[in-house]
Structure formats: C-alpha cells, structure tokens
Design a protein around this motif. Structure first.
Motif, PDB file in Angstrom:
ATOM      1  N   CYS A   1      90.907  33.340 -39.027  1.00 55.79           N
ATOM      2  CA  CYS A   1      90.379  33.258 -40.388  1.00 55.79           C
ATOM      3  C   CYS A   1      88.911  33.688 -40.402  1.00 55.79           C
ATOM      4  O   CYS A   1      88.119  33.250 -39.585  1.00 55.79           O
TER       5      CYS A   1
ATOM      6  N   CYS B   1      86.653  29.215 -39.415  1.00 56.47           N
ATOM      7  CA  CYS B   1      87.277  27.917 -39.150  1.00 56.47           C
ATOM      8  C   CYS B   1      88.152  27.965 -37.902  1.00 56.47           C
ATOM      9  O   CYS B   1      88.505  26.935 -37.343  1.00 56.47           O
TER      10      CYS B   1
ATOM     11  N   SER C   1      90.261  29.836 -47.670  1.00 56.14           N
ATOM     12  CA  SER C   1      89.567  31.124 -47.810  1.00 56.14           C
ATOM     13  C   SER C   1      90.461  32.149 -48.505  1.00 56.14           C
ATOM     14  O   SER C   1      91.679  32.095 -48.391  1.00 56.14           O
TER      15      SER C   1
ATOM     16  N   CYS D   1      90.141  25.368 -45.260  1.00 56.57           N
ATOM     17  CA  CYS D   1      89.059  26.198 -45.823  1.00 56.57           C
ATOM     18  C   CYS D   1      89.477  26.886 -47.119  1.00 56.57           C
ATOM     19  O   CYS D   1      88.649  27.211 -47.941  1.00 56.57           O
TER      20      CYS D   1
ATOM     21  N   CYS E   1      86.507  32.994 -42.210  1.00 53.20           N
ATOM     22  CA  CYS E   1      85.467  32.037 -42.583  1.00 53.20           C
ATOM     23  C   CYS E   1      84.871  31.383 -41.352  1.00 53.20           C
ATOM     24  O   CYS E   1      83.822  30.763 -41.411  1.00 53.20           O
TER      25      CYS E   1
HETATM   26 ZN   LIG Z   1      89.076  29.505 -42.656  1.00 53.95          ZN
END
Ligand SMILES: [Zn+2]
Length: 142
Positions: A36, A40, A77, A75, A38
């Motif tokens: 991912c 995470c 996302s 998250c 982001c």
């Molecule tokens: Zn994430």
C-alpha cells in the motif's frame, strides 16, 4: 511513509518479499502486487482481468485502472497508479465504497457469465464433434 512513485517489476512468479515502492507484475498469472502506497505495509493484490484491473504499459511505465481503493485496510487509502506516479484520490465515504463494490460485483458477474457462455459453447462443440466421430466409426462397421 507515503510514496509518490512506484517502479514496475515484471516477474513470472510473485516474490516472497514485496518491497515498498515496487509494483510486481506477473503477466503469466495475471496478477500484480504492491505494498500500500500510504506506507502502512499492507500487501495489495490486484488481479489483472477485464473484470478487475487493467494494466497499461508505456515505456518503462505502467498505469492501473481503475483506481486502487484499500477499503478493507485500516488506512482506507485510495489512489491511482498513472505512469508510475501515485495520484492520491479522496477517501470515499461508506456509501461511495458500497457503490463501487456493487459496480465491481456487477462487472464481475457479467464477465463470469460471458466466460461461462464461451466455455459451454466450447463444450457443446466438443460433444457434437465426439458424436460425429462415433457416428462415423459406427458407419464403418455397418
Ligand atoms: Zn495503507
């Protein structure tokens, strides 16, 4: 850490170790996987098929359509991969997520139905062919 770019890595088999910032693509198994964007650390698997994601290849770049929405992760996302660039999209609310999921289900359903139809045609043709062969063989012994 949020990343802004992803590097496509073409592989036959998806490696065990998925590095952040890389998009592993197995065309043989019609799957792509990345962590991912982001930061995470969750692994995001995107099957490549007309009913899932479509990979668009450029010169050393790739794009994935539609967007990647990690609704199932904490998250949540939501981003696009566009020519290796991560284009962050707004977070969806619950109702928007549901709408996307329903659309995905409908697309998938149509795709599977189409494929099953194609498959049953192949099967019917095979059965007809076998019937013709057995008729021919029987006629030899008549
Ligand atoms: Zn994430």
């Amino acid at each position: 850490m949020t990343i802004q770019r992803i590097t496509p890595v073409f592989v036959e088999f998806i490696p065990e170790n998925i590095e952040q910032g890389k998009l592993y693509i197995s065309e043989t198994y019609q799957t792509a996987i990345h962590r991912c964007c982001c930061g995470c650390g969750e692994e995001v698997v995107t099957p490549l098929s007309p009913a899932d994601w479509q990979l668009q290849k450029g010169v050393n770049t790739v794009s994935l359509f539609p967007s990647i929405g990690n609704w199932n992760y904490k998250c949540q996302s939501h981003y696009f991969i566009n020519n290796n660039k991560i284009v962050w999209a707004g977070k969806f609310n619950q109702r928007q997520i549901q709408a996307v999921q329903e659309r995905d289900r409908a697309v998938k359903q149509r795709y599977i139905e189409g494929r099953n139809r194609a498959r049953s045609t192949v099967l019917t043709n095979a059965i007809n062919w076998l019937a013709n062969v057995s008729r021919f063989i029987k006629s030899l012994f008549r």
